[in-house]
Motif scaffolding. Structure first.
Motif, short mmCIF file in Angstrom:
data_model
loop_
_atom_site.label_atom_id
_atom_site.label_comp_id
_atom_site.label_asym_id
_atom_site.label_seq_id
_atom_site.Cartn_x
_atom_site.Cartn_y
_atom_site.Cartn_z
N LYS A 94 -50.38 14.67 29.17
CA LYS A 94 -51.11 14.45 30.29
C LYS A 94 -52.17 15.44 30.65
O LYS A 94 -53.36 15.27 31.17
N TYR A 95 -51.71 16.78 30.29
CA TYR A 95 -52.48 17.80 30.67
C TYR A 95 -53.81 18.24 29.56
O TYR A 95 -54.61 18.87 29.89
N LEU A 96 -53.67 17.63 28.55
CA LEU A 96 -54.71 17.50 27.61
C LEU A 96 -55.75 16.57 27.76
O LEU A 96 -56.78 16.90 26.97
N GLN A 97 -55.85 15.55 28.80
CA GLN A 97 -56.69 14.71 28.92
C GLN A 97 -57.88 15.44 29.19
O GLN A 97 -59.22 15.20 29.01
N ALA A 98 -57.90 16.20 30.41
CA ALA A 98 -58.83 17.06 31.15
C ALA A 98 -59.83 17.72 30.41
O ALA A 98 -60.94 17.37 29.86
N PRO A 99 -58.98 18.64 29.36
CA PRO A 99 -59.94 19.40 28.48
C PRO A 99 -60.64 18.23 27.28
O PRO A 99 -61.74 18.80 26.89
N ALA A 100 -60.08 17.38 27.00
CA ALA A 100 -60.66 16.45 25.92
C ALA A 100 -61.56 15.76 26.61
O ALA A 100 -62.71 15.66 25.97
N GLU A 101 -61.70 15.61 27.84
CA GLU A 101 -62.88 14.93 28.30
C GLU A 101 -63.79 15.79 28.76
O GLU A 101 -64.96 15.53 28.51
N ARG A 102 -63.55 17.24 28.79
CA ARG A 102 -64.56 18.29 29.10
C ARG A 102 -65.16 18.35 27.62
O ARG A 102 -66.51 18.51 27.67
N PHE A 103 -64.45 18.53 26.54
CA PHE A 103 -65.22 18.72 25.49
C PHE A 103 -65.85 17.63 24.71
O PHE A 103 -66.71 17.65 23.75
N ILE A 104 -65.31 16.59 25.17
CA ILE A 104 -65.81 15.10 24.36
C ILE A 104 -66.30 14.34 25.66
O ILE A 104 -65.38 13.46 25.97
N PRO A 105 -67.21 14.65 26.34
CA PRO A 105 -67.74 13.72 27.39
C PRO A 105 -68.06 12.32 27.05
O PRO A 105 -68.40 12.03 25.99
N ASP A 106 -68.04 11.39 28.24
CA ASP A 106 -68.41 10.06 27.84
C ASP A 106 -69.93 9.92 27.36
O ASP A 106 -70.63 10.62 27.60
N ASP A 107 -69.86 8.84 26.69
CA ASP A 107 -71.40 8.56 26.13
C ASP A 107 -72.25 8.48 27.11
O ASP A 107 -72.25 7.80 28.27
N SER A 108 -73.50 9.20 27.04
CA SER A 108 -74.57 9.22 28.11
C SER A 108 -75.00 7.96 28.64
O SER A 108 -75.33 7.61 29.68
N ALA A 109 -75.19 6.93 27.83
CA ALA A 109 -75.38 5.47 28.16
C ALA A 109 -74.23 4.61 27.70
O ALA A 109 -73.79 4.53 26.43
#
Length: 560
Positions: free
Chosen positions: A292-307
């Motif tokens: 669960k602690y890896l989700q935030a770094p993963a979202e920061r390095f792999i952000p959601d699609d711009s569109a």
């Protein structure tokens, strides 16, 4: 000759692994979504992944399924990553099973598998035969591989290569990763390494480096196959690569630094190699409490699609092009694509229907009605498009194809009506009356629904390819559904006679749902009939039983 035999043994091994996976997917493919999306978190999810990897003979196949569900937002990051880590351990345990001396089992597997596949009519039994034959072929391919390597074991060529790989463990690590990526199967690569170590073709040290590299390579396969997926789908796969890749490299340095092979004297070298592979994948489960602690770094390095990717919109826009009306061949291709779009819409309506029975939602019910409007609009568009086709330019064969596509489009429109007019209202009725299915009745409906989803996917394949074997499978699936509905109805009536309280309260809804799912499946499966008739495998005129005729007439009249 050596290279030819080696290539043949390798291809047979790859084909055998794929054969087992195909048989399992065709039998239980629709069950995987329910199993994966209800896995929970942590150790339970890891155990789910472990089981699926053994069943599917591939951790990569499980990772791709997880990635797909994560991209559709029906699976959380932590649960998905736990499933993938468990699948890697399951794949390692599978190698332990297959590495045993099981040659005595080959004739038994060939006899049982061949009998089931060739002599039975049930689709599930046929696929069970396919799985058993695949296991036999895996054992045969491993024997073939051992026999291929034996003649050159004492030559100057192989010891030179093996000695180099043992000294340069980084090269061996990269070779293992490359083999797993190219072959798209870590199971096949590691089984090959175990076989080569067992006959002293390569030393244990080189085998360990190759196997650790294969762990890295196997994590890259689902990423490559899902390279066009959305960010949510990629995160789990990339984090898994980071965990497995870094872990494999660290273990590689440790094992080669302390020369661990000198301590492995109590068991055979081949078993030592399998044990290292299992322990490595088991050790990765230490990350489970911290996922669960890896989700935030993963979202920061792999952000959601711009569109936002508008997947549903592609289903809601007609693919018909009036510019193709003067070219019958291209017009038929466009028409087929439009009918396929209708089938996808029906699948979107059908997939969540039992979830609404379980937990009714007005929002979901409205979405299903909305999808049905798109289906109706698609049929109207098809009728308009077909009416504008110049009849004098259409050949007799093209006219037959055109008629078959129109008839199937009408069947799909009726399928949508069944979901909206029968299944969704029954779910709402059950919610308002507070009714519940018995545990047995719920399992029966769930099994029928999963079979329906399997047949939906198979119908799409038939519609695209006109494949005869797929059409036969779809016809067998229709027969299986009819038998399943009849059996479930009998069991339900037995429960009523036994006085089961839940069965009594939900009796009408249960029987109506059974009948509606069966009729929905019949309409979806009708795409196979023209192919079977053209190949002389089905009579053009079939006499329905009295019971089937009455049901078809009643339901059809209600829809009209």
């Amino acid at each position: 000759m050596f290279l030819l035999q080696l290539f043949g043994a390798t291809m047979l091994l790859l084909y055998s692994v794929r054969m087992v996976r195909t048989g399992i997917e065709r039998s239980f493919g629709a069950s995987f979504k329910r199993i994966i999306t209800t896995a929970g978190v942590s150790f339970r999810a890891a155990f789910t992944g472990l089981t699926l990897a053994i069943v599917l003979q591939s951790s990569a196949a499980v990772a791709i399924l997880v990635s797909d569900f994560a991209g559709k937002k029906v699976l959380q990051f932590g649960a998905g990553l736990a499933i993938v880590l468990g699948a890697d351990l399951g794949s390692a345990l599978l190698i332990q099973i297959l590495s045993f001396d099981l040659e005595w089992l080959v004739p038994v597997l060939l006899t049982v598998g061949g009998t089931l596949f060739l002599k039975t009519d049930s689709r599930k039994l046929k696929q069970a035969g396919r799985v058993i034959l695949g296991l036999a072929f895996i054992l045969i391919s491993l024997k073939f591989l051992r026999e291929t390597m034996d003649p050159i074991r004492d030559s100057a060529f192989l010891p030179a290569i093996a000695g180099y790989l043992e000294k340069d463990f980084l090269t061996a690590f990269l070779v293992g990763a490359a083999l797993a990526f190219v072959m798209h199967s870590s199971v096949a690569v590691i089984l090959m390494c175990v076989t080569l170590v067992s006959i002293d073709a390569i030393p244990l040290g080189a085998g360990i480096s190759l196997v650790l590299g294969a762990n890295l390579g196997s994590a890259t396969v689902p990423i490559w196959l899902n390279r066009g997926a959305v960010a949510k789908a990629k995160r789990i796969l990339l984090v898994n690569l980071a965990i497995r890749g870094s872990g494999a490299f660290i273990v590689l340095l440790i094992l080669n630094g302390i020369v661990v092979t000198t301590y492995m004297t109590e068991i055979s070298e081949a078993q030592s190699l399998v044990l290292v592979h299992i322990l490595f994948n088991f050790a990765l489960l230490v990350f489970l409490p911290f996922l669960k602690y890896l989700q935030a770094p993963a979202e920061r390095f792999i952000p959601d699609d711009s569109a936002p990717v508008s997947v549903p919109a592609s289903h809601h826009v007609s693919v018909l092009n009036d510019g193709l009306l003067n070219n019958p061949r291209l017009a038929l291709i466009g028409l087929r694509r439009e009918v396929l779009r209708m089938l996808h819409l029906v699948e979107l309506m059908t997939t969540p229907i039992l979830d609404i029975y379980e937990k009714y939602s007005d929002e979901q019910a409205r979405e299903i009605v909305k999808q049905d409007r798109y289906v109706n609009d698609a049929l109207k568009g098809i009728r308009t498009f077909v009416s504008a086709l110049p009849t004098d330019t259409i050949s007799h064969e093209e006219n037959n194809r055109l008629r078959n596509l129109i008839e199937y489009a009408i069947a799909l429109e009726q399928s949508g009506d069944i979901v909206v007019l029968y299944l969704a209202p029954r779910a709402e009725q059950m919610y308002k009356e507070g009714g519940v299915f018995s545990s047995e009745g719920k399992r029966e409906l769930l099994a029928m629904h999963e079979l329906l989803l399997e047949n939906l996917n198979l119908a799409a394949s038939v519609l695209i390819s006109d494949d005869l074997s797929s059409a036969r499978l779809l016809k067998e699936g229709k027969t299986e559904m009819t038998n399943f509905e009849r059996s479930s109805r009998t069991k339900h009536l037995n429960r009523l006679q036994a006085g089961t309280r839940k069965s009594i309260s939900s009796s009408d809804i249960h029987l109506d749902t059974l009948r509606s799912i069966r009729h929905l499946n019949s309409l979806i499966s009708s795409v196979c009939y023209p192919i079977l008739i053209d190949n002389g495998l089905l009579l053009k005129s079939r006499l329905l039983s009295e019971e089937e005729t009455a049901e078809e007439y009643t339901l059809q009249g209600s829809l009209e």
